[in-house]
Design an enzyme around this catalytic site. Structure first.
Site, short mmCIF file in Angstrom:
data_model
loop_
_atom_site.label_atom_id
_atom_site.label_comp_id
_atom_site.label_asym_id
_atom_site.label_seq_id
_atom_site.Cartn_x
_atom_site.Cartn_y
_atom_site.Cartn_z
N ASP A 162 0.82 -1.21 0.00
CA ASP A 162 0.00 0.00 0.00
C ASP A 162 0.85 1.26 0.00
O ASP A 162 2.06 1.22 0.25
CB ASP A 162 -0.94 0.01 1.21
CG ASP A 162 -0.20 -0.05 2.54
OD1 ASP A 162 0.81 -0.76 2.61
OD2 ASP A 162 -0.64 0.62 3.50
N GLU B 2 0.09 -1.43 5.55
CA GLU B 2 1.16 -1.02 6.45
C GLU B 2 0.96 0.41 6.92
O GLU B 2 1.19 0.73 8.09
CB GLU B 2 2.52 -1.16 5.73
CG GLU B 2 3.73 -0.93 6.61
CD GLU B 2 4.25 0.50 6.61
OE1 GLU B 2 5.19 0.79 7.36
OE2 GLU B 2 3.70 1.34 5.85
#
Length: 486
Positions: A79, A146
């Site tokens: 991400d 994350e």
């Protein structure tokens, strides 16, 4: 459409990075990029596995002759932080990132670039697919979510991992090796003010704080960059102290828990006769802010203009309590490390204020490499919230990563960097939440190190990636993989 990255070296890394830029991947929306990587892996005959939360593990056979080497895990996250300038039209769920190259740097156009951690993912994929890379058995671990709380690493199915040596490719300083990181935790506070109907004879004005640099709330907190929410609260408090009558109808700012707020705004209700006094308070604050932020945030822009709509406003008592809450919540560096010179030990970020029905939601993000110090900050935030009458909801935190200066993989990587560039690399810890802390808990005895190319301005639309440093990083990674497989 021409790809501005098409001629950049190392070619194998930038081909993968360019493909990632075309795939929207904000936190919580990594399915498409995981499918892409799985498809690439499938074309090469690599085994692919995925756990229940979406973490992806690609198992790569060794180069011929290196089959008996220990398994090495290359790790990054899928991400990216989705931040854009206010005047940029971009849908992070649909639109590709539009890169541009200026000199030695790659930027996005009005948005975050996503080199954090797209370039690490690209380097891992290049390590697996570039025939010039000699390596033992590899596992590529790509985690999800994350940036919003290390969720993927926290919920990883560790049974998918076979290796006990891990190279985390999520660092942002050229030639610097990271062997530790801060732990952290967020706090959500909900303030429920009493609302009254907007008085007659007042008009809504939009008060805005713009033009700040923002940035990563761990990496950039030491630079004393301006916090738009703190500055906005100070402007409103100055008007209260000056005795200027006004009503507060709305206040918001920031968008990510791990980004220093660049922008904030409030809707205030003023009588025409009180507008000059309010502007005088605003002008006085601007003079103070510019002196404080000189050379740090020179782009600061404050404005007050008719606009907005407001059918209600907070009572004066609750307006003041809410401003006291924002002013009292800790923000910035709270302690420096005694073990590593120049390293922030403890900090907190007043990150977000947003409407939550009839309430206002406040998000803080706190970090420390010392567990008791982090607990103390969180206790302080809880106490301040309670004094202001807010509902306080602590969030799940994540552990730090304790440095191991005798780590075998550190010895290898350190030697590679020293011999390639003729000087011992800097070995340090980072005041940010790397996934290594969680992965070390998941796989006891995992030997880990983190390194990467040069990035600046991550988590903001100023994010940029240094091209030559990518080449240095990948050449070092190739040599490390070669050495670890002998």
């Amino acid at each position: 459409m021409n790809d501005p990255l098409a001629k950049l070296e190392p070619r194998s890394v930038f081909e993968h990075f360019s493909a990632l830029l075309a795939i929207p991947r904000p936190s919580g929306h990594e399915a498409a990029v995981a499918r892409h990587l799985a498809a690439v892996a499938g074309k090469h005959g690599f085994r692919v596995a995925q756990d229940s939360v979406g973490n992806l593990v690609i198992t790569v056979p060794a180069t011929k002759g290196r089959e008996k080497a220990p398994v090495v895990v290359l790790q990054g996250h899928l991400d990216m932080v989705a931040e854009k300038n206010r005047d940029t039209e971009h849908d992070f769920l649909k639109d590709p990132i539009r890169p541009r190259v200026e000199g030695e740097w790659i930027y996005a156009t009005g948005t975050t670039l996503g080199a954090d951690n797209g370039i690490g993912v690209a380097a891992a994929m290049a390590s697996a697919t570039d025939p010039s890379v000699v390596h033992g058995p590899l596992q590529l671990l790509f985690t999800v979510d994350e940036e919003t709380g290390l969720t993927g690493a926290m919920k990883l199915d560790a049974s998918l991992l076979e290796g006990k040596t891990l190279l985390n490719l999520d660092s942002e300083e050229d030639g610097v090796l990271f062997v530790g990181c801060a732990g952290g935790s967020d706090t959500h506070l909900f303030f429920a003010p009493a609302w009254t109907a907007a008085p007659r004879g007042v008009s809504p004005y939009r008060l805005e704080v713009r033009g700040l640099r923002g940035g990563h709330s761990g990496l950039n907190i030491v630079e004393n960059r301006g916090n738009a929410l703190k500055l906005l609260a100070r402007i409103l408090a100055a008007a209260v102290i000056d005795g200027t009558p006004f009503h507060l109808a709305a206040l918001s700012g920031g968008s990510k828990h791990n980004a220093i707020p660049r922008e904030a705004e409030a809707v205030v209700l003023l009588n025409a006769a009180d507008e000059p006094r309010f502007r005088a308070a605003l002008d006085g604050c601007e003079t103070s802010f510019r002196a404080e932020l000189e050379g740090i945030d020179d782009g600061l822009a404050l404005s007050l203009a008719p606009g907005g709509a407001a059918a209600r406003a907070m009572t004066a008592e609750d307006r003041n309590r809410f401003l006291h809450l924002l002013l009292a919540l800790p923000h910035g560096v709270l302690g420096m490390s005694q073990a590593i010179a120049g390293l922030v030990e403890t900090s907190s970020n007043l990150a977000v204020v947003e409407a939550d029905g009839d309430r206002l939601k406040v998000v803080t993000s706190s970090r420390s490499s010392v567990g008791p110090a982090l607990s103390a900050v969180l206790l302080s935030i809880r106490a301040i919230g309670s004094l202001a009458g807010a509902e306080v909801r602590p969030r799940d935190g994540y552990p730090g990563w304790k440095p191991n200066m005798t780590s075998p993989v550190l010895g290898v990587v350190r030697d590679v960097y020293a011999k390639r560039w003729g000087k011992d690399p800097k070995v340090t810890a980072i005041h940010a939440g790397l996934e290594c802390g969680l992965l070390g808990d998941k796989v006891p005895g995992m030997d880990m190190i983190s390194f990467g190319p040069e990035m600046q301005g991550v988590h903001s639309p100023d994010e940029r990636l240094n091209v030559p440093s990518v080449g240095r990083f990948f050449e070092a990674l190739k040599e490390v993989l070669d050495r670890l497989s002998r």
